[in-house]
Design an enzyme around this catalytic site. Structure first.
Site: not given
Length: 826
Positions: A371, A562-563, A568, A670, A674
């Site tokens: 991952h 998100k985290r 990110k 993911t 969505k």
């Protein structure tokens, strides 16, 4: 379904019986809920609280799943089908009730039954707590996979840990993240079944005794793992998967002698020490105690799971000759990698299987999903710690490594450096066990989770292994379940789609392509926009309720949830917000597209920089939202305690999806799927599954910006200098300077010095290099949003192009290409 009763003493069949057939009418549900209230909860209509009604409804729904759940298990056992066992440290399942109601097909009837009984259905639904069994995309993927395994009808189970507490509940106090215990089971969990008959001893510590060729692991400290089962229903109850979670119990109770002497702390000390193993998801591993607890957790759950898997296999097989034909074990990242030496230990030490035969079985049974490509995220464990906690497993790993390196040397006798690179033991500095390498060595198939990620995986972190075994590596692009992420989360859009193309898209998401001709239909565009507006109103109400901020539903909802992590790049998003704020002040009468920028996500408790970014977001929000010169032109919101149930409210309301990780760092994502499935347009880098989304929805219907993976590598190799971008871009310089001089923290001007210093001195994730293109692309977003019909057309095309991203497709690919497992029900 006819079945037989077994006598407890002998386990032999007695007489056949029939399961009670429960009807799904409103009247039948009303009776079931009332009966469950009395006979399962122990209340009546006059004394029942909302919690009581919730549990009664849970039990009434669960009763209607039991027939199919037992049938699924029975058919799997009777047919001696090959089963897949999915091992994951996380299962971010979210709320279970609504999903089950929709799967069984009784959502509307249950609502009416509750209404007739005087219970507030919507309040009951909202009362359910999110299960604290995961944190981010890894756990949410595992939950989607269980849903799809049930929908496709695959025989198998998920295995994990039944954490008493989730990672933490996030509160925002004075703009800062504050962590509080997430005791998600405080009111009980009516969805699970305790299985005390499935309890196993898990050993730690001790020493090894060599007796000829046999090794005994003795003088260990043991913990009992006890199973709790939860049913995961497939769509229309095709089948019901089982999620088996382990909870830790001490081998003995309290120290009664100490208790009687009044030493109450010492009386329970050993018990608490044992049971801490399943206490908390992601204990803070910045300390040695935290690291040890994490390693204990990983071994605890794989040992119990492997013992359970072998017990089940041996019920119908007298030897291990068929083990690989009947068992597939999948490692969801490296957290379950200790399953490899544990299976070897069980086969060799406990069942006296010859070493080579045991290892041959392992290499046919295990498969592994990687991952991450980031070296700091590839799990390793200190040799000293593993040797102290799991001495038998360390010796097995050393033995596997010696045999493996000998084979490599035989193939490449003149490449000594290759042996160092592929060794399971990293000899640099503190010697560490490389868990990803162990997973690769044991697995017959290793997959990445997007086309780009899988390509980079074999070119970078596993390049040497891909050279050794090129046929082992493959791609399985992630997917999401359309049941939860469209049918459940977005009922206005789901109803619109049902009215136009029917309802079977929930099982075959490719049918959404039938929406493509409707993208140019003015009536459908109008109905599509209306559905989006309904979702935006729902989110606006939640924002006002939780933060006190009032936002306009006419504004563009720009969302990044998100985290919290530097790669990110929530900070890049915030740089755009500050730039936009500065420009609005400079040109207040310009034709601004109103924006509501929504952030959400947790930072790991020891992650200083991520927590500082949260503080900066909230400080910027405080200034912007109270500046009357700005008004509704720009609002900034940080939604606390991001979780699955909150995502189900935010995602359907989003107009713009921020997927802006540095190219080459996001394995797949993911959340991007969505958002697009729910009609948001994506602004993103050429990274992870963004690439495949672009290919499926059309590059012209997505906003791509920034340096690509090869350009990122070239920039770093040439000596990346972020100050060059700062010095040559007025907007960027002004934005950073405003943060640095305390414009958003006047009471503490140097509060964000570490952020601005890091940006200007290192900027490892290239925010400054991508800034100009990001700002220019955001202007393109504004231009399109000014044309609502064209925006709606592109949003519809995004929904229509998302058929590939169903987790049903992903699971079928795993089943066919990796696990070789067939559906139970055709």
């Amino acid at each position: 379904m006819p079945n037989t009763l077994l006598t407890p003493a002998t386990g032999t069949a007695t007489a056949p019986f029939e399961y009670e057939q429960l009807e799904n009418s409103v009247a039948a549900l009303r009776v079931s809920i009332a009966n469950r209230l009395v006979y399962a909860v122990g209340k009546d209509l006059r004394s029942a609280t909302r919690r009581d009604w919730l549990f009664a409804l849970f039990h009434a729904v669960r009763d209607r799943m039991m027939h199919k759940w037992r049938e699924t298990l029975a058919v799997s056992q009777d047919s001696d089908a090959k089963r897949v066992y999915y091992l994951s440290m996380e299962f971010l399942t979210g709320r279970a009730l609504t999903n089950a109601l929709l799967s069984v097909g009784i959502y509307d009837d249950a609502r009416e039954a509750c209404t007739q009984l005087g219970a507030d259905f919507d309040a009951l639904i909202d009362l359910e707590t999110d299960a604290g069994l995961g944190n981010g995309g890894l756990g949410r993927l595992a939950a989607c996979f269980l849903d799809s395994m049930a929908t496709v009808g695959l025989p198998g189970m998920g295995y994990g840990i039944r954490y008493d507490f989730g990672m933490f509940a996030q509160k925002i106090v004075d703009g800062r993240q504050v962590e509080e215990p997430d005791y998600w089971m405080v009111n009980g969990n009516p969805w699970e079944f305790m299985r005390p008959e499935f309890s196993y001893e898990v050993q730690f510590g001790g020493r090894l005794v060599q007796e000829g060729d046999h090794v005994r692991w003795v003088d260990t400290d043991d913990v009992i793992a006890t199973a709790y089962d939860t049913g995961v229903p497939g769509h229309e109850l095709t089948s019901v998967s089982t999620l088996r979670l382990w909870t830790a119990r001490a081998t003995s109770g309290i120290n009664l002698d100490a208790f009687n002497k009044g030493d109450y702390m010492r009386a329970v000390e050993a018990k608490n020490e044992s049971e801490n193993v399943s206490r908390v998801l992601y204990p803070d591993d910045s300390t040695e105690h935290g690291k040890e607890l994490r390693l204990r957790q990983e071994y605890f759950f794989v040992s119990a799971s492997l013992q359970d898997i072998l017990r089940r296999y041996l019920k119908s097989h007298g030897s291990f000759e068929q083990l690989a034909e009947k068992v597939a074990i999948h490692l969801n990242d490296t957290h379950p990698a200790l399953a490899v030496p544990e299976l070897m230990r069980l086969l060799v030490d406990e069942y006296q299987v010859e070493w080579d035969a045991a290892w041959a079985l392992c290499q046919r049974i295990f498969s592994y999903t990687n991952h991450t490509l980031m070296s700091e995220a590839l799990e390793t464990w200190p040799v000293d710690l593993m040797g102290r906690l799991l001495p038998r497993h360390l010796r097995i790993i050393y033995d596997l490594n010696a045999r493996f390196l000998a084979e490599v040397h035989d193939r490449f006798p003149n490449e000594n450096d290759l042996l160092r690179r592929v060794s399971l033991i990293d000899e640099h500095g503190q010697r560490r066990v490389r868990m990803a390498y162990l997973s690769v060595l044991a697995s017959h198939k290793i997959n990445g989770v997007s086309a780009l990620h899988s390509d980079l995986m074999v070119k970078t972190i596993f390049a040497d292994f891909a050279r050794l075994w090129p046929d082992r590596f493959n791609n399985k692009t992630n997917g999401i379940t359309p049941r939860r992420w469209l049918s459940q989360a977005n009922r206005p859009l789901s109803a619109l789609i049902d009215a136009r193309i029917g309802t079977t898209w929930r099982r075959n998401l490719d049918e959404l392509k039938q929406l493509r001709p409707l993208a140019d239909d003015a009536e459908f565009q109008s109905a599509f926009r209306l559905a989006k507006t309904q979702n935006k109103k729902r989110l606006a109400e939640r924002i006002a309720q939780e933060t006190g901020i009032v936002v306009s539903t006419d504004s563009l909802f720009d969302v990044q949830i998100k985290r919290m992590h530097e790669y990110k790049r929530q900070l890049l998003n915030l740089l755009h917000v500050v730039t936009r704020y500065q420009q609005i002040l400079a040109h207040p009468n310009a034709n601004w597209v109103p924006r509501t920028v929504v952030f959400g996500g947790k930072a790991a408790s020891a992650y200083y920089m991520a927590k500082l970014v949260i503080k900066l977001i909230n400080d910027v929000a405080r200034v912007v939202n109270h500046d009357k010169r700005v008004g509704d032109k720009l609002k900034v919101v940080f939604m606390p305690n991001y979780r699955v149930s909150l995502a189900e409210v935010i995602i359907p309301a989003a107009d713009l999806s921020e997927q802006i990780s540095t190219a080459g760092t996001e394995a797949s994502g993911t959340g991007n799927m969505k958002f697009a499935l729910n009609g948001a347009l994506t602004i993103g880098t050429w990274d992870g599954a963004n690439i495949e989304i672009a290919e499926n929805v059309g590059l012209e219907n997505i906003f791509i910006f920034g340096h690509r993976t090869e350009q990122v590598a070239a920039l770093r190799a040439s000596g990346y200098n972020p100050r060059r971008y700062y010095d040559h871009n007025y907007d960027l310089k002004t934005t950073i300077d405003r943060i640095a001089e305390g414009a958003f923290s006047p009471e503490e001007p140097n509060r964000f010095h570490d952020i601005t210093r890091t940006l200007l001195e290192s900027d490892y994730y290239l925010l400054l290099a991508d800034y100009a293109d990001y700002i220019a692309t955001q202007q393109k977003v504004d231009e399109l949003y000014r044309r609502p019909n064209e925006w709606a057309r592109q949003a519809i095309l995004n929904v229509a192009g998302m058929g590939m991203f169903s987790s049903d497709r992903t699971i079928r690919e795993y089943a066919d290409d990796i696990w070789k497992v067939k559906p139970l029900f055709q």
